[in-house]
Write a protein that holds these residues in place. Structure first.
Motif, mmCIF file in Angstrom:
data_model
loop_
_atom_site.group_PDB
_atom_site.id
_atom_site.type_symbol
_atom_site.label_atom_id
_atom_site.label_comp_id
_atom_site.label_asym_id
_atom_site.label_seq_id
_atom_site.Cartn_x
_atom_site.Cartn_y
_atom_site.Cartn_z
ATOM 1 N N HIS A 51 0.824 -1.202 0.000
ATOM 2 C CA HIS A 51 0.000 0.000 0.000
ATOM 3 C C HIS A 51 0.864 1.259 0.000
ATOM 4 O O HIS A 51 2.082 1.192 0.160
ATOM 5 C CB HIS A 51 -0.929 0.001 1.223
ATOM 6 N N THR A 52 0.198 2.396 -0.177
ATOM 7 C CA THR A 52 0.846 3.698 -0.088
ATOM 8 C C THR A 52 0.024 4.575 0.855
ATOM 9 O O THR A 52 -1.112 4.252 1.190
ATOM 10 C CB THR A 52 0.937 4.401 -1.466
ATOM 11 N N HIS A 53 0.608 5.701 1.257
ATOM 12 C CA HIS A 53 -0.098 6.700 2.060
ATOM 13 C C HIS A 53 0.083 8.071 1.420
ATOM 14 O O HIS A 53 1.020 8.285 0.638
ATOM 15 C CB HIS A 53 0.457 6.749 3.492
ATOM 16 N N ASN A 54 -0.777 8.999 1.780
ATOM 17 C CA ASN A 54 -0.684 10.359 1.277
ATOM 18 C C ASN A 54 0.242 11.228 2.137
ATOM 19 O O ASN A 54 0.367 12.424 1.905
ATOM 20 C CB ASN A 54 -2.071 10.992 1.199
ATOM 21 N N CYS A 55 0.878 10.625 3.140
ATOM 22 C CA CYS A 55 1.795 11.358 4.013
ATOM 23 C C CYS A 55 2.911 10.406 4.447
ATOM 24 O O CYS A 55 2.844 9.204 4.215
ATOM 25 C CB CYS A 55 1.058 11.893 5.232
ATOM 26 N N GLU A 56 3.927 10.977 5.091
ATOM 27 C CA GLU A 56 5.025 10.138 5.577
ATOM 28 C C GLU A 56 4.555 9.234 6.707
ATOM 29 O O GLU A 56 3.629 9.566 7.424
ATOM 30 C CB GLU A 56 6.166 11.022 6.103
ATOM 31 N N GLU A 57 5.262 8.088 6.836
ATOM 32 C CA GLU A 57 4.972 7.150 7.915
ATOM 33 C C GLU A 57 6.288 6.699 8.536
ATOM 34 O O GLU A 57 7.258 6.459 7.830
ATOM 35 C CB GLU A 57 4.223 5.921 7.376
ATOM 36 N N CYS A 58 6.293 6.590 9.858
ATOM 37 C CA CYS A 58 7.426 6.023 10.577
ATOM 38 C C CYS A 58 6.934 4.743 11.235
ATOM 39 O O CYS A 58 5.850 4.717 11.812
ATOM 40 C CB CYS A 58 7.922 6.996 11.636
ATOM 41 N N VAL A 59 7.715 3.668 11.099
ATOM 42 C CA VAL A 59 7.353 2.380 11.690
ATOM 43 C C VAL A 59 8.517 1.886 12.539
ATOM 44 O O VAL A 59 9.658 1.894 12.096
ATOM 45 C CB VAL A 59 7.029 1.341 10.594
ATOM 46 N N VAL A 60 8.207 1.443 13.754
ATOM 47 C CA VAL A 60 9.189 0.836 14.639
ATOM 48 C C VAL A 60 8.730 -0.592 14.923
ATOM 49 O O VAL A 60 7.574 -0.813 15.295
ATOM 50 C CB VAL A 60 9.337 1.611 15.962
ATOM 51 N N VAL A 61 9.629 -1.557 14.748
ATOM 52 C CA VAL A 61 9.307 -2.952 15.045
ATOM 53 C C VAL A 61 9.389 -3.139 16.557
ATOM 54 O O VAL A 61 10.431 -2.894 17.164
ATOM 55 C CB VAL A 61 10.270 -3.920 14.315
ATOM 56 N N LEU A 62 8.272 -3.545 17.157
ATOM 57 C CA LEU A 62 8.246 -3.769 18.600
ATOM 58 C C LEU A 62 8.664 -5.187 18.961
ATOM 59 O O LEU A 62 9.357 -5.403 19.950
ATOM 60 C CB LEU A 62 6.838 -3.509 19.148
ATOM 61 N N SER A 63 8.206 -6.165 18.166
ATOM 62 C CA SER A 63 8.553 -7.559 18.443
ATOM 63 C C SER A 63 8.450 -8.363 17.158
ATOM 64 O O SER A 63 7.775 -7.984 16.214
ATOM 65 C CB SER A 63 7.613 -8.148 19.498
ATOM 66 N N GLY A 64 9.152 -9.494 17.163
ATOM 67 C CA GLY A 64 9.129 -10.370 15.999
ATOM 68 C C GLY A 64 10.166 -9.992 14.958
ATOM 69 O O GLY A 64 10.857 -8.984 15.076
ATOM 70 N N THR A 65 10.280 -10.833 13.947
ATOM 71 C CA THR A 65 11.199 -10.571 12.844
ATOM 72 C C THR A 65 10.448 -10.742 11.538
ATOM 73 O O THR A 65 9.457 -11.459 11.456
ATOM 74 C CB THR A 65 12.397 -11.541 12.857
#
Length: 130
Positions: A51-65
Motif C-alpha cells: 500500500h501507499t499513504h498520502n503522508c510520511e509514515e514512521c514504523v518501529v518494530v516492537l517484536s518479531g522478525t
C-alpha cells in the motif's frame, strides 16, 4: 495543556483480516504536530498488503522478525528497527516467523492520513478504518 495516557488493552481493535490486527492509539491535531499512531500485530506468516499513504509514515518494530518491503526492496527487520517511508511510496511488512507474532508501532505525519491498497486502488482514510 495536559497530556494523555492510553493503554492499548482498553482501546478498540480493528481486525483487518489475513492475520492483521490494528489498535489505533492517538489522534492528535496540533498544527504542525498533527499525527496518528497505533500498533499493528501481524500473525506468523502473514503480510500487510502492499500500500501507499498520502503522508510520511514512521514504523518501529516492537517484536518479531520479518521484512519491510519498501519501494520494491525487501529489508530484514527485527525489534527496535525503525523505518521512515515517504508519501506515495509502496510498502508493506511481512512476518517471517512460522510461530511468533510480529508487532509494529506506526506514526503518520497527518491526522488526514489515507491508505491506498496497490492491488485494488481502493483508498480509505486511516481514522475511518476504526
Amino acid at each position: 495543556m495536559t497530556g494523555i495516557l492510553l493503554r492499548p488493552a482498553g482501546l478498540p481493535v480493528k481486525d483487518r483480516g489475513g492475520g492483521i490486527v490494528t489498535t489505533p492509539l492517538v489522534t492528535a491535531g496540533r498544527g504542525s504536530r498533527a499525527m496518528l499512531t497505533g500498533i499493528t500485530e501481524i500473525a506468523p506468516g502473514a503480510a500487510v498488503p502492499l500500500h501507499t499513504h498520502n503522508c510520511e509514515e514512521c514504523v518501529v518494530v516492537l517484536s518479531g522478525t520479518g521484512f519491510a518491503h519498501i519501494d520494491g526492496v525487501d529489508h530484514p527487520v527485527q525489534p527496535r528497527d525503525a523505518s521512515w517511508i515517504p508519501a506515495e511510496v509502496p510498502h508493506c511488512f511481512r512476518n517471517a516467523s512460522d510461530t511468533e507474532p510480529m508487532a509494529i508501532f506506526w506514526t503518520y505525519a497527518s491526522i488526514d492520513a489515507t491508505r491506498t491498497i496497490v492491488a485494488t486502488g481502493v483508498t480509505t482514510r486511516i481514522d475511518e478504518e476504526r
